[in-house]
Design a protein around this motif. Structure first.
Motif, mmCIF file in Angstrom:
data_model
loop_
_atom_site.group_PDB
_atom_site.id
_atom_site.type_symbol
_atom_site.label_atom_id
_atom_site.label_comp_id
_atom_site.label_asym_id
_atom_site.label_seq_id
_atom_site.Cartn_x
_atom_site.Cartn_y
_atom_site.Cartn_z
ATOM 1 N N ILE A 65 6.399 5.209 -5.811
ATOM 2 C CA ILE A 65 6.045 5.628 -4.307
ATOM 3 C C ILE A 65 6.812 6.825 -4.228
ATOM 4 O O ILE A 65 6.248 7.827 -3.419
ATOM 5 N N ALA A 66 7.975 6.950 -4.674
ATOM 6 C CA ALA A 66 8.894 8.313 -4.186
ATOM 7 C C ALA A 66 8.131 9.485 -4.878
ATOM 8 O O ALA A 66 8.145 10.527 -4.301
ATOM 9 N N LYS A 67 7.697 9.158 -6.061
ATOM 10 C CA LYS A 67 7.114 10.469 -6.715
ATOM 11 C C LYS A 67 5.749 10.656 -6.185
ATOM 12 O O LYS A 67 5.372 12.061 -6.029
ATOM 13 N N LEU A 68 4.901 9.691 -5.828
ATOM 14 C CA LEU A 68 3.798 10.093 -4.948
ATOM 15 C C LEU A 68 4.131 10.695 -3.384
ATOM 16 O O LEU A 68 3.314 11.642 -3.292
ATOM 17 N N SER A 117 5.173 1.619 8.422
ATOM 18 C CA SER A 117 4.334 0.554 7.934
ATOM 19 C C SER A 117 4.519 0.126 6.787
ATOM 20 O O SER A 117 5.323 0.768 5.702
ATOM 21 N N ALA A 118 4.460 -1.226 6.313
ATOM 22 C CA ALA A 118 4.696 -1.794 5.446
ATOM 23 C C ALA A 118 4.079 -1.211 4.160
ATOM 24 O O ALA A 118 2.959 -1.124 4.140
ATOM 25 N N TYR A 119 4.770 -1.045 2.914
ATOM 26 C CA TYR A 119 3.944 -0.450 1.609
ATOM 27 C C TYR A 119 4.177 -1.237 0.421
ATOM 28 O O TYR A 119 3.498 -0.934 -0.301
ATOM 29 N N TRP A 232 3.887 11.430 9.348
ATOM 30 C CA TRP A 232 3.342 11.500 8.201
ATOM 31 C C TRP A 232 3.511 10.429 6.811
ATOM 32 O O TRP A 232 2.625 10.203 6.335
ATOM 33 N N VAL A 233 4.634 9.810 6.924
ATOM 34 C CA VAL A 233 4.792 8.615 6.364
ATOM 35 C C VAL A 233 3.851 7.580 6.374
ATOM 36 O O VAL A 233 3.229 6.934 5.334
ATOM 37 N N ASN A 234 3.396 7.130 7.683
ATOM 38 C CA ASN A 234 2.523 6.188 7.921
ATOM 39 C C ASN A 234 1.330 6.648 7.552
ATOM 40 O O ASN A 234 0.323 5.995 6.936
ATOM 41 N N VAL A 235 0.882 7.887 7.855
ATOM 42 C CA VAL A 235 -0.506 8.453 7.283
ATOM 43 C C VAL A 235 -0.506 8.178 5.540
ATOM 44 O O VAL A 235 -1.672 7.877 4.908
ATOM 45 N N PHE A 236 0.615 8.583 4.771
ATOM 46 C CA PHE A 236 0.668 8.387 3.531
ATOM 47 C C PHE A 236 0.604 6.836 3.191
ATOM 48 O O PHE A 236 -0.410 6.796 2.218
ATOM 49 N N LEU A 238 -1.027 4.639 4.773
ATOM 50 C CA LEU A 238 -2.614 4.161 5.046
ATOM 51 C C LEU A 238 -3.269 4.833 4.094
ATOM 52 O O LEU A 238 -4.132 4.081 3.350
ATOM 53 N N HIS A 239 -3.211 6.001 3.405
ATOM 54 C CA HIS A 239 -3.949 6.713 2.288
ATOM 55 C C HIS A 239 -3.942 5.913 1.236
ATOM 56 O O HIS A 239 -5.090 5.764 0.633
ATOM 57 N N LYS A 240 -2.721 5.562 0.837
ATOM 58 C CA LYS A 240 -2.608 5.028 -0.477
ATOM 59 C C LYS A 240 -3.082 3.554 -0.598
ATOM 60 O O LYS A 240 -3.488 3.004 -1.430
ATOM 61 N N LYS A 241 -2.918 3.001 0.802
ATOM 62 C CA LYS A 241 -3.475 1.581 0.634
ATOM 63 C C LYS A 241 -4.845 1.597 0.876
ATOM 64 O O LYS A 241 -5.663 0.816 -0.034
ATOM 65 N N LEU A 242 -5.530 2.396 1.475
ATOM 66 C CA LEU A 242 -7.026 2.686 1.443
ATOM 67 C C LEU A 242 -7.712 3.062 0.316
ATOM 68 O O LEU A 242 -8.958 2.608 -0.119
ATOM 69 N N GLY A 243 -7.019 3.939 -0.508
ATOM 70 C CA GLY A 243 -7.370 4.382 -1.821
ATOM 71 C C GLY A 243 -7.355 3.510 -2.877
ATOM 72 O O GLY A 243 -7.662 4.059 -4.166
ATOM 73 N N GLY A 244 -6.697 2.459 -2.713
ATOM 74 C CA GLY A 244 -6.376 1.414 -3.791
ATOM 75 C C GLY A 244 -5.048 1.458 -4.633
ATOM 76 O O GLY A 244 -4.620 0.832 -5.606
ATOM 77 N N VAL A 245 -4.354 2.774 -4.344
ATOM 78 C CA VAL A 245 -3.009 2.930 -5.149
ATOM 79 C C VAL A 245 -2.155 1.917 -4.838
ATOM 80 O O VAL A 245 -1.203 2.049 -6.128
ATOM 81 N N LEU A 246 -2.053 1.519 -3.835
ATOM 82 C CA LEU A 246 -0.720 0.553 -3.605
ATOM 83 C C LEU A 246 -1.208 -0.529 -4.269
ATOM 84 O O LEU A 246 -0.377 -1.487 -4.863
ATOM 85 N N ASN A 247 -2.452 -1.156 -4.061
ATOM 86 C CA ASN A 247 -2.927 -2.419 -5.191
ATOM 87 C C ASN A 247 -2.783 -2.094 -6.664
ATOM 88 O O ASN A 247 -2.304 -3.025 -7.252
ATOM 89 N N GLU A 248 -2.898 -0.672 -7.153
ATOM 90 C CA GLU A 248 -2.822 -0.581 -8.585
ATOM 91 C C GLU A 248 -1.083 -0.616 -8.902
ATOM 92 O O GLU A 248 -0.919 -1.346 -10.043
ATOM 93 N N LEU A 249 -0.513 -0.373 -7.906
ATOM 94 C CA LEU A 249 1.033 -0.410 -8.010
ATOM 95 C C LEU A 249 1.439 -2.013 -8.112
ATOM 96 O O LEU A 249 2.377 -2.337 -8.799
ATOM 97 N N SER A 250 0.790 -2.647 -7.223
ATOM 98 C CA SER A 250 1.036 -4.122 -7.128
ATOM 99 C C SER A 250 0.995 -4.790 -8.263
ATOM 100 O O SER A 250 1.608 -5.547 -9.098
ATOM 101 N N LEU A 251 -0.355 -4.430 -8.721
ATOM 102 C CA LEU A 251 -0.485 -5.413 -10.178
ATOM 103 C C LEU A 251 0.394 -4.714 -11.156
ATOM 104 O O LEU A 251 0.582 -5.614 -12.260
ATOM 105 N N LYS A 252 0.601 -3.578 -11.260
ATOM 106 C CA LYS A 252 1.364 -3.049 -12.384
ATOM 107 C C LYS A 252 2.838 -3.475 -12.374
ATOM 108 O O LYS A 252 3.327 -4.010 -13.529
ATOM 109 N N TRP A 253 3.443 -3.545 -11.313
ATOM 110 C CA TRP A 253 4.984 -4.141 -11.186
ATOM 111 C C TRP A 253 5.249 -5.382 -10.824
ATOM 112 O O TRP A 253 6.289 -5.753 -11.165
#
Length: 264
Positions: A65-68, A117-119, A232-236, A238-253
């Motif tokens: 998340i920090a890298k993103l 918002s929760a990430y 900015w962080v909240n938009v970040f 939201l963007h990663k949630k809607l784009g499926g990135v958070l789901n990918e990280l959840s599956l990965k880790w």
């Protein structure tokens, strides 16, 4: 004559004030963009959110998340591994710009820092093999569930345990995990990070989340008063949630689909 002099003097003062430079209010987001670097606090040793991996580099959900964040800001990232007790002091003192360290939000902490918002999902739950048909506490009837005695999982599940279910308490996490791996219990009741680590260390074990006992999602810590940074962080997020990135990280880790996360 004196009145005319006062009027002229007053007009002169107003003119000088209009021409004087206005002191700009410091804005953390602008400063980071101008500086080209962001310092983010991540867990020192709390896998799978943050720890030193086999390559001797810091890795984990929070690290990704920090890298993103740095990537989307277009700045260099300085990772700062921190302990749980350092999270708020380091943020309020300016030692770090953000805290991405599996931090839960509560009214006491909110007196000192702001939360995004929760990430990330962080919860206590029931875990078992795919062929174990359990989706709620009532389905534990006729099954043995293993839990570490005195934990949040133990206290919460005890309130909803149905008749015919056997909740076996163990002295510590190691004993609870060993009992599950040995087949002494059908269902493992623990934190999602513990379950994820167990699955990672035992590839032959198929472990699914059956139901959540208690939710405690993770939020990004922002220095109090930094409204632009928080936005900015909240938009970040939201963007990663809607784009499926958070789901990918959840599956990965964490080995699971991303559940619904609360927004602030």
């Amino acid at each position: 004559m004196f009145g005319t002099f006062k009027s002229a003097l007053f007009a002169g003062i107003l003119g000088a004030m209009a021409l004087a430079p206005v002191a700009a209010t410091a804005d953390q987001l602008t400063e980071i963009l101008d500086k080209g670097t962001i310092v983010i606090g991540v867990p020192e040793n709390f896998p799978p959110f943050g720890s030193v991996g086999a390559s001797f580099e810091h890795e984990g959900y929070d690290v990704d998340i920090a890298k993103l964040i740095a990537e989307d800001l277009g700045v260099e990232l300085e990772l700062k591994p921190i302990t749980s007790k350092q999270r708020i002091p380091f943020l309020t003192s300016g030692t770090v710009d953000l805290v991405v360290s599996s931090m839960g939000a509560n009214p006491e902490r909110a007196k000192s820092v702001w939360f995004s918002s929760a990430y990330a999902p962080f919860f206590s739950g029931a875990f078992a093999a795919p062929d174990v048909d359990v989706s709620s506490p009532k389905d534990l009837a006729g099954l043995k569930a293993g839990v570490t005695g005195g934990t949040i999982e133990d206290l919460e599940l005890s309130k909803a345990l149905p008749e015919g279910a056997e909740l076996i308490r163990f002295g510590d996490n190691a004993a609870t995990l060993s009992a599950y791996l040995a087949g002494q219990v059908d269902v493992l009741v623990t934190g999602n990070t513990v379950a994820a680590k167990l699955a990672a260390n035992n590839p032959d074990q198929s472990l699914e989340t059956k139901f959540v006992v208690r939710q405690s999602p993770a939020f990004i810590g922002v220095k109090s008063g930094e409204a632009n940074m928080l936005q900015w962080v909240n938009v970040f997020v939201l963007h990663k949630k809607l784009g499926g990135v958070l789901n990918e990280l959840s599956l990965k880790w964490l080995g699971q689909e991303l559940p619904d996360l609360p927004s602030l």
